[in-house]
Design a protein around this motif. Structure first.
Motif: not given
Ligand code: AMP
Ligand code: GLY
Length: 429
Positions: A2-16, A45-51, A66-70
């Motif tokens: 079970k994976l969690l990717v953190v972020g919302s950009g094109g970078r994270e789309h390509s990683l997912c 719906d969790i912001s990358p800043d909401d640790i 967990v893979l952290v993007g930003p």
């Protein structure tokens, strides 16, 4: 897994997208994700800043990796918190993330361990900065010490500009705490290249090279953005250059960090200037570049996930990744006005027509679906139209054919992504 990717950009789309092809991945969550990511992962719906909420989600949902993007959650200690509760993750701890979070930290590390970079001085008093700038003259570069959302660097072509930048940061409080001190450094001239390496604290695995276009306008003019397009590999990179950068900059930094007692794990992204006197470090980032990541993921042949796990587990020694020989190129479609103010949301349509185009892949950045399911741009950079080809010229043609087919009246894009590489190819013919 079970994976969690953190972020919302094109970078994270390509990683997912890359992770979704791994036989090891059972479910991928992405926090918060975007409309494109929703096609390959489950968005939460969790912001990358909401640790706190990210840590809670990881616990409640028994996330394995967990893979952290930003950079911001890395600098703010998300990885430290996850490691404390026994969750494996990809990315540096807060102290190792200082390589991006503090220019001063990186410059003094470079000095101590002879890592080639521009000469510099660090200042927190305007009078001292002023006299140094006056003494050195222009061109000269002024940088806020901390994270300033990509806006903290002024490449000053005259002394007045440099003095104003120093004043803005130290007196005008333009970047808040991030600009409470500054680095003033030597101007480097040459061609820039982005180098990426996976690191496990000890070992380094070099990834493919890339070049991006930071300026908003054609011909690399106008204000800097997060990146308006990129391509990989960087034609300027030779095997000799790659080895030199690997030894003198990347490996030296990883062993320096180990000696300092803050081992570096994750991806190390080095902005390098190829100068007449060899490659020099411009800056480190502690994450994948955006949009460089999109072109790397297009070219990656091997499964990404085992490589990320090997980095997290300290097992990168002898690890190898295979790449497609083809060139990948991505064009960023952004809201009119970006990197300054822009209208949102605005509707984007006709994406279906490009989904059938060969060798083209669309990554989403700032997009969301409205209540009727229509696609809306909700960010500055909204889409990354990415294509592969035998040459940069061919990849560029395919990417622009696809970009032209998208109907987004409020969007714009540069028309010349890859121009340097295309000019090189034309010269060779
Ligand atoms: P950074 O935010 O550190 O990536 O800097 C933004 C951009 O400023 C870089 O991509 C370079 O184009 C430019 N830059 C930064 N430092 C220097 C330098 N010492 N000399 C010349 N250009 C620089
Ligand atoms: N494209 C540059 C960056 O991600 O910082």
């Amino acid at each position: 897994m079970k994976l969690l990717v953190v972020g919302s950009g094109g970078r994270e789309h390509s990683l997912c997208w890359a992770l979704s092809g791994s036989p090891l991945s059972e479910v991928i969550y992405c926090a918060p994700g975007n409309a494109g990511i929703a096609e390959v992962a489950e968005c939460v719906d969790i912001s990358p800043d909401d640790i706190d909420s990210l840590v809670d989600f990881t616990k409640t949902n028994h996330i394995d990796f967990v893979l952290v993007g930003p950079e911001a959650p890395l600098v703010n200690g998300l990885v430290d918190r996850l490691k404390n509760i026994g969750v494996r993750c990809f990315g540096p701890t807060a102290s190792a993330a200082q390589l991006e979070g503090s220019k001063r930290f990186t410059k003094s590390l470079c000095e101590k361990y002879s890592i080639p970079t521009a000469s510099y001085r660090h200042f927190s008093q305007i009078e001292d900065a002023r006299s140094y700038i006056n003494e050195k003259g222009a061109p000269i570069v002024v940088k806020a010490d901390g994270l300033a959302a990509g806006k903290g660097v002024t490449v000053a072509m005259n002394i007045e500009e440099a003095l104003a930048a120093a004043e803005d940061a130290l007196v005008g409080d333009r970047f808040g705490n991030a600009g409470a001190s500054i680095v003033v450094e030597e101007y480097l001239s040459g061609e820039e290249v982005s180098i990426f390496a996976l690191c496990d604290g000890d070992n380094v695995l070099m990834l493919a090279s890339a070049q991006d276009h930071k300026a908003v306008g054609d011909g690399d003019t106008g204000p800097n953005t997060g990146g308006m397009g990129a391509y990989s590999p960087a034609p300027i990179m030779t095997d000799v250059l790659q080895a030199e950068i690997g030894d003198q900059i990347i490996s030296r930094t990883v062993s320096a960090m180990k000696s300092e007692g803050i081992p570096y794990t994750g991806v190390l992204f080095a902005g390098i200037m190829i100068t007449d006197s060899g490659p020099k470090l411009i800056e480190f980032n502690v994450r994948f570049g955006d949009p460089e990541c999109q072109v790397l993921m297009m070219r990656l042949k091997s499964d990404l996930l085992p490589a990320l796990i090997a980095a997290a587990d300290g097992e990168l020694k002898d690890f190898d990744l295979r790449w497609h020989n083809q060139v990948a190129l991505t064009v960023v479609l952004a809201s009119k006005g970006y990197p300054n103010k822009f209208k949102q949301p605005t509707e984007i349509s006709n994406l279906e027509s490009i989904s059938v185009m060969e060798d083209v892949k669309l990554f989403h950045a700032g997009t969301a679906r409205d209540s009727s399911g229509k696609l809306q741009a909700v960010g500055g950079r909204a889409l990354n139209v990415t294509a592969v080809g035998e040459t940069v010229t061919e990849a560029q043609q395919k990417a622009y054919k696809a970009a032209n087919a998208i109907d987004w009246p409020n969007g714009f894009y540069r028309r010349d992504i890859g121009w340097r590489a295309v000019a090189r190819e034309i010269k060779k013919i």
